[in-house]
Design an enzyme around this catalytic site. Sequence first.
Site, short mmCIF file in Angstrom:
data_model
loop_
_atom_site.label_atom_id
_atom_site.label_comp_id
_atom_site.label_asym_id
_atom_site.label_seq_id
_atom_site.Cartn_x
_atom_site.Cartn_y
_atom_site.Cartn_z
N VAL A 58 33.78 54.63 34.91
CA VAL A 58 33.36 55.15 33.39
C VAL A 58 32.16 55.72 33.32
O VAL A 58 31.90 56.35 32.67
CB VAL A 58 33.72 53.91 32.63
CG1 VAL A 58 33.51 54.32 31.12
CG2 VAL A 58 35.21 53.33 32.73
N ARG B 133 37.72 54.29 42.97
CA ARG B 133 37.94 55.26 42.05
C ARG B 133 36.68 55.68 41.25
O ARG B 133 35.45 55.39 41.67
CB ARG B 133 38.80 54.62 40.88
CG ARG B 133 38.00 53.47 40.23
CD ARG B 133 38.85 53.03 39.10
NE ARG B 133 38.36 51.74 38.71
CZ ARG B 133 37.36 51.47 37.93
NH1 ARG B 133 36.54 52.58 37.64
NH2 ARG B 133 37.08 50.13 37.60
N GLU C 213 32.75 31.90 44.09
CA GLU C 213 31.54 32.55 44.35
C GLU C 213 30.23 31.78 43.88
O GLU C 213 30.40 31.26 42.83
CB GLU C 213 31.41 33.96 44.21
CG GLU C 213 32.16 34.92 45.04
CD GLU C 213 31.83 36.37 44.91
OE1 GLU C 213 32.28 36.92 45.76
OE2 GLU C 213 31.49 36.63 43.68
N GLY D 4 37.79 43.93 35.52
CA GLY D 4 37.51 44.00 34.05
C GLY D 4 36.98 42.85 33.47
O GLY D 4 37.02 42.44 32.15
N GLY D 5 36.61 41.70 34.37
CA GLY D 5 36.05 40.42 33.82
C GLY D 5 37.19 39.48 33.31
O GLY D 5 36.82 38.37 32.92
N GLU E 23 31.88 43.64 44.56
CA GLU E 23 33.29 44.54 44.58
C GLU E 23 33.08 45.76 44.90
O GLU E 23 32.03 46.26 44.49
CB GLU E 23 34.21 44.13 43.44
CG GLU E 23 33.67 44.62 42.23
CD GLU E 23 34.59 44.43 41.04
OE1 GLU E 23 35.83 43.69 41.24
OE2 GLU E 23 34.39 44.80 39.90
N HIS F 94 23.41 43.49 37.40
CA HIS F 94 24.57 44.07 37.79
C HIS F 94 24.26 45.43 38.23
O HIS F 94 24.10 46.40 37.08
CB HIS F 94 25.74 43.87 36.66
CG HIS F 94 27.24 44.47 37.35
ND1 HIS F 94 28.32 44.14 36.90
CD2 HIS F 94 27.51 45.20 38.09
CE1 HIS F 94 29.33 44.48 37.41
NE2 HIS F 94 28.80 45.26 38.27
#
Length: 448
Positions: free
Chosen positions: A296, A293, A200, A164-165, A289, A208
């Site tokens: 959103v 799941r 990184e 989530g940043g 990453e 993104h």
Amino acid sequence: MFSSVLIANRGEIARRVIRTARRMGIKAIAVYSDADQSLPYVHEADEAVYIGESAPAQSYLDSVLLIDVARKAGAAAVHPGYGFLAESAGFAQAVINAGLTWIGPDPSAIEQMGDKIRARNLMAAAGVPVAPGSAAPVADAEAAVEEASRIGYPVMVKAAAGGGGIGMSAAFDDDALRSAFDTARSRAERFFGSPEILLERYVPHARHVEVQILGLADGRVIALGERDCSVQRRHQKVAEETPSPGVSASLRSRMLSAAVLAGEAVGYRGAGTVECLVDTETGDFMFLEMNTRLQVEHPVTELVTGIDLVEQQFLIAAGEPVTFDASVPVDSSGHALELRVYAEDPKRFLPSPGPITEWSEPSGPGIRVDSGYAAGTTVTLFYDPLLAKLCVHGSTRAEALSLARSAVADFRVAGLKTNLPFHAELLDNPEFVSGDYDTGLVSRMRQS
């Protein structure tokens, strides 16, 4: 196929899962806290069970309580949605140990992908491109400075167990890195219970882009196209689209193949997303990453493919074949866009909780609204302020943008601030309209 499912979540995603469950004839059992008792999903479920106080730790994050509720309600399966316990390997294993069907990947896959350092190393070994970075947790600020000299500035500082940043920041020199490291470590400990930090290489001009994968019951892993998630504030997504206007056919092919490799490396089952950064200057992409799941932004993939991803999750978890021919590449049609509607100030993006006095959703061909609230409900500070996802689907990107402008104008929410004015601004922004944008777009919009 199981006959009933407990949805261990709330709001928009709970409502979304209920919709597919009921269409498939599966009993949908919802759970709710004090703050959520009046939300639409509670009344739309076949059964709703009160689970406690509004604070997540006393309700949606209480795994023992949720499994007890599932047993007492007679649920045969558990769908975690996203957020809360959706990426908890411990919760997934507890569900399985209770004799229930876990609608998600094997706990081992969740555990391997939940640690960003471990995931990076595993992906590199599988042949998936990764950015230059640390192969082990960075011990302290001085070790970070030494590691950065090897990687090369600028570097991104991340919580190894985070998402989530939260705690992420870029550093361009030693002093900035020392400060960023200490801040990130503190936040990592507070939010994720782990102080481990990784570095990184930071890509200043990046898109993104993520790939939707499905791990099938027969062991195969397939890709269902990519989504561009570059419109972000505070490293958190605000709008997504598919196909990505910044990805060529050849790059798309390479990204989809790499995503399949990533899924195969962990024996992935169910719906998952492989997130990547695309360097707009070199055209290279690298693994970021893996989200183990449902995302959103899954509706945009559903709109262009016609595939109900929640239905596929149910089928895969039950050991059944999916509803489409997985032996051939999935066709996609047109262009889809999702705008996340938050209860937040449209300029500074700060949460704006309060009662909703008016709620009127746009409708019509090509428009889909996945919402969690309605008039008469209240947004609290206990949870993420996502109100709804406004999605549109057009035959072309230009058509989708035009439809989105009309839909934003027709979406009425009163009683609190929302970011709908920001979306109207975004849809008229020349950089966004051109399709030639990167993750710095929102910052540039706010600086102008």
